[in-house]
Design a protein around this motif. Structure first.
Motif, PDB file in Angstrom:
ATOM      1  N   GLY A  51       0.808  -1.226   0.000  1.00 56.15           N
ATOM      2  CA  GLY A  51       0.000   0.000   0.000  1.00 56.15           C
ATOM      3  C   GLY A  51       0.841   1.276   0.000  1.00 56.15           C
ATOM      4  N   HIS A  95      -5.080   1.030   8.070  1.00 57.74           N
ATOM      5  CA  HIS A  95      -5.757  -0.191   8.523  1.00 57.74           C
ATOM      6  C   HIS A  95      -4.695  -1.256   8.752  1.00 57.74           C
ATOM      7  CE1 HIS A  95      -5.295  -0.889   4.241  1.00 57.74           C
ATOM      8  NE2 HIS A  95      -5.678  -2.146   4.353  1.00 57.74           N
ATOM      9  N   ASP A  99       0.359  -5.354   4.123  1.00 55.52           N
ATOM     10  CA  ASP A  99       1.017  -4.487   3.135  1.00 55.52           C
ATOM     11  C   ASP A  99       0.951  -3.011   3.541  1.00 55.52           C
ATOM     12  OD1 ASP A  99      -1.804  -4.880   2.514  1.00 55.52           O
ATOM     13  OD2 ASP A  99      -1.442  -3.746   0.679  1.00 55.52           O
ATOM     14  N   HIS A 100       0.362  -2.732   4.729  1.00 52.61           N
ATOM     15  CA  HIS A 100       0.307  -1.363   5.267  1.00 52.61           C
ATOM     16  C   HIS A 100       0.957  -1.260   6.648  1.00 52.61           C
ATOM     17  CE1 HIS A 100      -2.666  -0.008   2.166  1.00 52.61           C
ATOM     18  NE2 HIS A 100      -2.798  -1.322   2.098  1.00 52.61           N
ATOM     19  N   ASP A 185      -6.989   1.564   1.757  1.00 51.59           N
ATOM     20  CA  ASP A 185      -7.596   0.666   0.771  1.00 51.59           C
ATOM     21  C   ASP A 185      -9.104   0.882   0.647  1.00 51.59           C
ATOM     22  OD1 ASP A 185      -5.118  -0.319   0.293  1.00 51.59           O
ATOM     23  OD2 ASP A 185      -5.467  -2.321   1.130  1.00 51.59           O
ATOM     24  N   HIS A 227      -3.885   1.345  -3.655  1.00 56.12           N
ATOM     25  CA  HIS A 227      -3.528   0.542  -4.829  1.00 56.12           C
ATOM     26  C   HIS A 227      -4.225   1.070  -6.080  1.00 56.12           C
ATOM     27  CE1 HIS A 227      -1.970  -2.461  -1.988  1.00 56.12           C
ATOM     28  NE2 HIS A 227      -3.061  -2.210  -1.272  1.00 56.12           N
TER      29      HIS A 227
END
Ligand SMILES: [Zn+2]
Ligand SMILES: [Zn+2]
Length: 300
Positions: A51, A95, A99-100, A185, A227
């Motif tokens: 992200g 969140h 990937d964050h 996201d 994304h």
């Protein structure tokens, strides 16, 4: 082509990678995968894997929103330290997804505070326990319920929770003066979204959340999303947020109409485009189809 999109678009397995010639593989791995785009003198976007990261180099310290993965977080930290010697004041997680937040650990001992929505922390802890990765986490030390803000010199940062969406703990992170919002996201720009029902995602609520958010911010607000599809930007405008909301509405509409017509689950999953939102194409349509099918069956 960026390494990230190369991997995602071709769904290369390790086996397929092994078949690449040595020189192809070497140039592929040597490709500097990250990129920084400054949106203002002090606010920039970092993209590599996972992200999008947004950062602000403040007069008193740097604020970073999301952290990708440990290796890319380190690249981001190193690039920021080339621009400023100020300390990292705050890390925000939009969140809990890996990937964050997996890169949070790269900020351990560097950053003063980590803030996220309360459900983001709960979800991050639950996933880490399940995956036995607790020692690889840096958790938020500050959480909030509906809103949280802090004054930075010459800027104000406001986090808001407008309800469930991609998960049940997604924040809108607004740099008020610059009028830039990281939506994490909550928007996938022309890419089929992940809809994490295991973490409280809900498509019908997501639509309401985007309505509340876009009426809260101005028409000229710049949005940054987690994304985007290849060829599309992670820096977007209100119209793109609204078009993603339209995509979600079309997804639910199509699902309920398919069910009403008696379409079988197997046939439904053969769908290649969400009617009304043809701009969302490519890999990953099974994710929204599965989530919508499950959500409509729960509603019944
Ligand atoms: Zn993500
Ligand atoms: Zn996510």
């Amino acid at each position: 082509m960026q390494r990230r999109s190369f991997i995602k678009n071709t769904s290369l397995t390790l086996g397929a990678l092994a078949l690449l010639s040595k020189s192809t593989l070497a140039s592929f791995l040597a490709d500097p995968a990250y990129k920084i785009t400054m949106l203002t003198d002090t606010i920039g976007v970092f993209t590599e894997s996972g992200g999008t990261i947004l950062f602000m180099i403040g007069k008193k310290g740097t604020v970073v929103v999301d952290s990708q993965f440990p290796a890319s977080a380190k690249h981001c930290i190193d690039e920021i330290l080339k621009k400023t010697k100020k300390p990292f004041a705050l890390l925000v997680n939009t969140h809990h997804h890996g990937d964050h937040t997996a890169g949070n650990i790269a900020f351990k001992g560097l950053v003063k505070n980590v803030v996220a929505h309360k459900n983001s922390k709960i979800n991050q802890e639950a996933v880490a326990i399940k995956n036995k990765t607790e020692d690889k986490q840096l958790y938020p030390d500050t959480v909030y319920d509906t809103a949280w803000s802090t004054k930075l010199k010459g800027e104000k940062l406001i986090l808001k929770y407008f309800g469930a969406g991609h998960t049940n703990g997604d924040s809108f992170v607004h740099f008020e003066k610059a009028n830039i919002v990281h939506v994490g996201d909550l928007v996938f720009n022309r890419r089929h979204p992940f809809i994490d029902r295991t973490a409280g995602a809900n498509i019908a609520e997501w639509i309401k959340t985007l309505t509340a958010a876009t009426s809260n911010y101005s028409d000229t607000t710049t949005y940054v999303c987690g994304h985007a599809a290849t060829g599309f930007d992670v820096v977007i405008k209100k119209i793109d947020v609204l078009q993603f909301r339209e995509y979600l509405s079309n997804l639910l509409k199509y699902t309920s109409e398919s069910m009403a017509k008696g379409m079988t689950k197997d046939d439904f999953f053969k769908t290649t485009t969400i009617p009304g939102s043809p701009e969302w194409k490519g890999d990953g349509i099974s994710r929204p189809l599965e989530a919508a099918w499950a959500e409509m069956n729960t509603v019944k």
